[in-house]
Design a protein around this motif. Structure first.
Motif, mmCIF file in Angstrom:
data_model
loop_
_atom_site.group_PDB
_atom_site.id
_atom_site.type_symbol
_atom_site.label_atom_id
_atom_site.label_comp_id
_atom_site.label_asym_id
_atom_site.label_seq_id
_atom_site.Cartn_x
_atom_site.Cartn_y
_atom_site.Cartn_z
ATOM 1 N N LEU A 68 0.932 -10.584 -8.659
ATOM 2 C CA LEU A 68 1.082 -9.241 -8.095
ATOM 3 C C LEU A 68 2.221 -8.487 -8.780
ATOM 4 N N GLU A 69 3.332 -9.171 -8.988
ATOM 5 C CA GLU A 69 4.497 -8.519 -9.594
ATOM 6 C C GLU A 69 4.156 -8.050 -11.003
ATOM 7 N N ARG A 70 3.469 -8.908 -11.738
ATOM 8 C CA ARG A 70 3.070 -8.571 -13.106
ATOM 9 C C ARG A 70 2.151 -7.343 -13.085
ATOM 10 N N TYR A 71 1.223 -7.339 -12.157
ATOM 11 C CA TYR A 71 0.282 -6.220 -12.016
ATOM 12 C C TYR A 71 1.020 -4.921 -11.696
ATOM 13 N N LEU A 72 1.946 -4.985 -10.740
ATOM 14 C CA LEU A 72 2.678 -3.775 -10.344
ATOM 15 C C LEU A 72 3.488 -3.231 -11.513
ATOM 16 N N ARG A 73 4.132 -4.121 -12.262
ATOM 17 C CA ARG A 73 4.924 -3.672 -13.412
ATOM 18 C C ARG A 73 4.031 -3.026 -14.466
ATOM 19 N N ARG A 74 2.873 -3.640 -14.704
ATOM 20 C CA ARG A 74 1.935 -3.054 -15.678
ATOM 21 C C ARG A 74 1.510 -1.663 -15.260
ATOM 22 N N ARG A 75 1.407 -1.475 -13.949
ATOM 23 C CA ARG A 75 1.020 -0.158 -13.436
ATOM 24 C C ARG A 75 2.197 0.810 -13.423
ATOM 25 N N GLY A 76 3.355 0.362 -13.901
ATOM 26 C CA GLY A 76 4.515 1.250 -13.995
ATOM 27 C C GLY A 76 5.328 1.367 -12.721
ATOM 28 N N VAL A 77 5.118 0.447 -11.775
ATOM 29 C CA VAL A 77 5.911 0.501 -10.538
ATOM 30 C C VAL A 77 7.316 -0.030 -10.828
ATOM 31 N N ALA A 78 8.326 0.791 -10.590
ATOM 32 C CA ALA A 78 9.716 0.397 -10.846
ATOM 33 C C ALA A 78 10.333 -0.149 -9.563
ATOM 34 N N PRO A 79 11.345 -1.017 -9.701
ATOM 35 C CA PRO A 79 11.989 -1.562 -8.500
ATOM 36 C C PRO A 79 12.635 -0.473 -7.655
ATOM 37 N N ALA A 80 12.665 -0.690 -6.353
ATOM 38 C CA ALA A 80 13.422 0.202 -5.468
ATOM 39 C C ALA A 80 14.902 0.051 -5.818
ATOM 40 N N MET A 81 15.641 1.162 -5.772
ATOM 41 C CA MET A 81 17.073 1.107 -6.053
ATOM 42 C C MET A 81 17.829 1.413 -4.764
ATOM 43 N N PRO A 82 18.987 0.804 -4.590
ATOM 44 C CA PRO A 82 19.784 1.123 -3.410
ATOM 45 C C PRO A 82 20.142 2.612 -3.372
ATOM 46 N N LEU A 132 0.816 -1.212 0.000
ATOM 47 C CA LEU A 132 0.000 0.000 0.000
ATOM 48 C C LEU A 132 0.851 1.264 0.000
ATOM 49 N N ARG A 133 1.958 1.239 0.704
ATOM 50 C CA ARG A 133 2.739 2.471 0.881
ATOM 51 C C ARG A 133 3.899 2.612 -0.077
ATOM 52 N N ASN A 134 4.618 1.530 -0.296
ATOM 53 C CA ASN A 134 5.817 1.611 -1.118
ATOM 54 C C ASN A 134 5.953 0.343 -1.968
ATOM 55 N N PRO A 135 5.074 0.201 -2.960
ATOM 56 C CA PRO A 135 5.065 -1.048 -3.742
ATOM 57 C C PRO A 135 6.375 -1.331 -4.460
ATOM 58 N N SER A 136 7.225 -0.299 -4.647
ATOM 59 C CA SER A 136 8.527 -0.512 -5.296
ATOM 60 C C SER A 136 9.351 -1.586 -4.596
#
Ligand SMILES: [Mg+2]
Length: 276
Positions: A255-269, A20-24
Motif C-alpha cells: 500500500l505504501e509503495r502504491y501511495l508513493r507512486r500515486r504521488g501521495v506525500a507524508p503528512a507534515m506536523p 479514502l479521505r487522507n491517505p497522507s
C-alpha cells in the motif's frame, strides 16, 4: 499461555477511512529497514523529504530547520522485540543503550530523562489485562538501567455521585494506538519532555497504528518497514534475516509503495506544511 486476541478492529476501520479521505496519514515521514538503522545524529534532518526544498514556499518553520526531536515514542511488537516476545535482541538493546548513553545523543538519559517512551498495543495497554501489565513491568525492569518506561493506557474510572445509580458499573476503556495519542502527548508534556507535538517522533512497524498515530498527533513518523529481523527464541535465537510480519503488515508495504507512486506525500506536523 494463550494470548488474548488483539485484532484492534477500531484501528483497522480508521486505517481504511483514512486511506479514502487522507491517505497522507498512512505515508511515513521517514522509512528505515529496522530500529537498528535509526539515525543517532541529526534525526530531524532525515524527516524532511528532499522534495520539500524544491516546492513553492509555504509557512514552514524556516528558522527552526531541522526539526528538533526531543522525544521518541517507540513501539514494542516487531519494533523492539519479535511480536509477542519479551526478549529484546542484543543488537536492539545495544541500540537503545547507545541512544540513552552517548553524550551526543539528544535522548541521553542524563540530559533528557523522559526522552524515550515505549508505547505498545500489548504491554501496558490495558490495566485490566494482567498479562499486558506484567509484560510492561518486565520490560521496565530489563530497561531500568536506561530509564525507559512503558506507557500505561487507561482512563481513570469516573466517580459516581452518592445515591446515583448506573445501569451497569462504569467501564474502564483503555485506548490503544492510534486513539491513545492525546494521553501520550499529555504524558510527555507533563514530564516536560516536549513543548509541542512536532518535537515527537513515533517509531513503529505499522502504518495503520504507529504511522497514523504520528500524523494524528501532529508528530513525525518513522516506519521500521521490516520489523525485527532477528530471532530470539528456540532454534531461531540469534538467527538473522527473520521476517515476523503478518498479512496486514505485508499488505501495508504494498500500500505504501502504491501511495508513493500515486504521488501521495507524508503528512507534515503543523507549521511544517508546504516547502521552503
Ligand atoms: Mg508493532
Amino acid at each position: 499461555m494463550p494470548r488474548p486476541l488483539n485484532s484492534n478492529v477500531p484501528a483497522f476501520n480508521l486505517a481504511i477511512s483514512t486511506l479514502l479521505r487522507n491517505p497522507s496519514l498512512l505515508v511515513p515521514n521517514y522509512t528505515i529497514p529496522t530500529f537498528l538503522q535509526l539515525p543517532e545524529d541529526n534525526l530531524g534532518s532525515h524527516l524532511i523529504p528532499p522534495s520539500y526544498f524544491s516546492s513553492p514556499s509555504g509557512n514552514a518553520k524556516k528558522h527552526h530547520f531541522p526539526p528538533k526531536i526531543r522525544a521518541l515514542v517507540i513501539d514494542k511488537d516487531n519494533t523492539l522485540t519479535p511480536p509477542e516476545s519479551r526478549i529484546i535482541p542484543p543488537a536492539y538493546m545495544q541500540k537503545l543503550k547507545s541512544l540513552r548513553t552517548k553524550p551526543s545523543s539528544p535522548f541521553n538519559m542524563h540530559k533528557n530523562p523522559h526522552g524515550i517512551l515505549i508505547v505498545s498495543n500489548t504491554a501496558g495497554s490495558d490495566p485490566n489485562m494482567p498479562l499486558y501489565e506484567e509484560e510492561a513491568k518486565h520490560l521496565e525492569s530489563i530497561l531500568s538501567h536506561l530509564g525507559i518506561p512503558v506507557f500505561r493506557s487507561g482512563v481513570p474510572l469516573k466517580a459516581v455521585a452518592p445515591g446515583q445509580t448506573t445501569e451497569a458499573p462504569p467501564k474502564h476503556h483503555p485506548l490503544k494506538k492510534p486513539f491513545s495519542f492525546p494521553s501520550i502527548l499529555a504524558h510527555l508534556r507533563a514530564q516536560n519532555a516536549i513543548d509541542s507535538p512536532d518535537e515527537v517522533a513515533v517509531v513503529g512497524d505499522r502504518l495503520g497504528t504507529d504511522v497514523i498515530m504520528a500524523g494524528l498527533m501532529g508528530s513525525w513518523s518513522i516506519w521500521t518497514q521490516k520489523g525485527v529481523t532477528v530471532g530470539v527464541e528456540g532454534d531461531d535465537e540469534g538467527r538473522e534475516g527473520m521476517d515476523f510480519r503478518g498479512t496486514l503488515a505485508k499488505w501495508e508495504v504494498r500500500l505504501e509503495r502504491y501511495l508513493r507512486r500515486r504521488g501521495v506525500a507524508p503528512a507534515m506536523p503543523k507549521g511544517w506544511e508546504g516547502g521552503f
